[in-house]
Design an enzyme around this catalytic site. Structure first.
Site, PDB file in Angstrom:
ATOM      1  CE1 TYR A 137      -3.132   2.945   0.437  1.00 59.52           C
ATOM      2  CE2 TYR A 137      -3.768   2.063   2.572  1.00 59.52           C
ATOM      3  CZ  TYR A 137      -3.929   2.988   1.566  1.00 59.52           C
ATOM      4  OH  TYR A 137      -4.892   3.962   1.680  1.00 59.52           O
ATOM      5  CE  LYS A 165      -5.676   2.086  -2.461  1.00 57.76           C
ATOM      6  NZ  LYS A 165      -6.409   2.217  -1.190  1.00 57.76           N
TER       7      LYS A 165
END
Length: 299
Positions: A137, A165
């Site tokens: 992330y 991401k």
């Protein structure tokens, strides 16, 4: 081991009871049905949209497990398990893996920003502890960690991280990873207003908070742009969606998403303090944007 995702994955809220004191499992069930029934390709609970920093460890485990159970194998569930220490990250990750998560989304330790060598060691330790893919992330504004494209590639090559991401908003860097480091790590979009650009570039998937509010429109955009390559239709859809994304990025994100799901009829309770509800004027603005996009709202 599944190492790739396709389509739109919804960044999910954590529903709370009306007083905010507990996770609302029935509320999770409602969110899952709303999202999956409208064509979204996966679920990502336990991230920023899910207010993970406001939850206890027990609540985080319970929420991830409830999402996994509600999905019942219909779409992949990528459980958010990032924490401030390696030990706590491993604990959360093992629990999610044992519950049947398809993958993990892990934000690196924040506040005391680790060096790159420490990041590699951290993700290697988690990789050794679980046998499912890890989505890194990337959210530099919250973590203080801003990896280069080369470092992101190394992270994928040297650990169990298979994708990342990107909630950094640096589209040139995203493009560099997509073209030059795809053998090591898959670049997935996580910045709402860059969704059109990322899908047009060829990104395989995106993790998108708006997909919890307007899942059908998000699914339609992916179909038009990434599958059918129908650029005129995709542009028409994006003209409706983009103002909503701009709004979401202009306010506390979790609060804006929770306001959105309430407006479309799947309320998820309040955000936890210190985050306050949106002012009435902003709530009305979001309602107007949704209705302008053809989305029915409730009073």
């Amino acid at each position: 081991m599944t190492t790739s995702f396709t389509g739109i994955l919804a960044a999910c809220v954590t529903p709370f009871t009306p007083d905010g004191s507990a996770v609302d499992v029935e509320g999770i069930n409602a969110q899952v049905e709303h999202i999956i029934s409208n064509g979204v390709n996966g679920l990502v609970p336990g991230g920023s949209t899910g207010e993970f920093t406001a939850l206890s460890i027990a609540e985080r485990k319970a929420s991830n497990r409830a999402y996994i159970e509600a999905a019942a194998g219909r779409v992949p569930v990528v459980a958010g398990t990032g924490a401030l220490s390696t030990a706590e990250t491993i604990d959360l990750s093992k629990d999610a893996a044992d519950a049947g998560a398809d993958a993990l989304m892990i934000v690196p330790p924040f506040y005391d920003t680790p060096s790159f060598d420490e990041v590699i060691a951290h993700f290697k330790a988690v990789s050794d502890a679980v046998d499912i893919p890890i989505m890194f992330y990337n959210i530099p504004a919250a973590t203080g960690l801003d990896l280069t494209a080369e470092q992101l590639g190394r992270l994928g090559a040297e650990t169990g991280v298979t994708s990342y991401k990107d909630t950094g908003g640096d589209f040139p860097k995203f493009t560099e990873v997509h073209y030059n480091h795809a053998d090591d790590i898959t670049a997935l979009n996580g910045w709402d207003t860059l969704t059109f650009a990322a899908l047009a570039l060829g990104a395989k998937a995106g993790v998108w908070g708006a997909a919890s509010v307007i899942p059908a429109l998000c699914s339609d955009l992916y179909q038009a742009l990434a599958v059918d390559e129908d650029l005129p239709k995709a542009r028409e859809l994006w003209e409706k969606i983009n103002p909503i994304c701009v709004f979401l990025e202009s306010h506390n994100y979790a609060c804006a998403i929770k306001t959105g799901v309430e407006l479309v009829g799947v309320p998820a309770g309040p955000t936890r303090a210190p985050i306050q509800p949106l002012a009435d004027e902003y709530r009305d603005e979001l309602r107007g944007l949704l209705e302008a996009a053809g989305v029915a709202t409730v009073s």
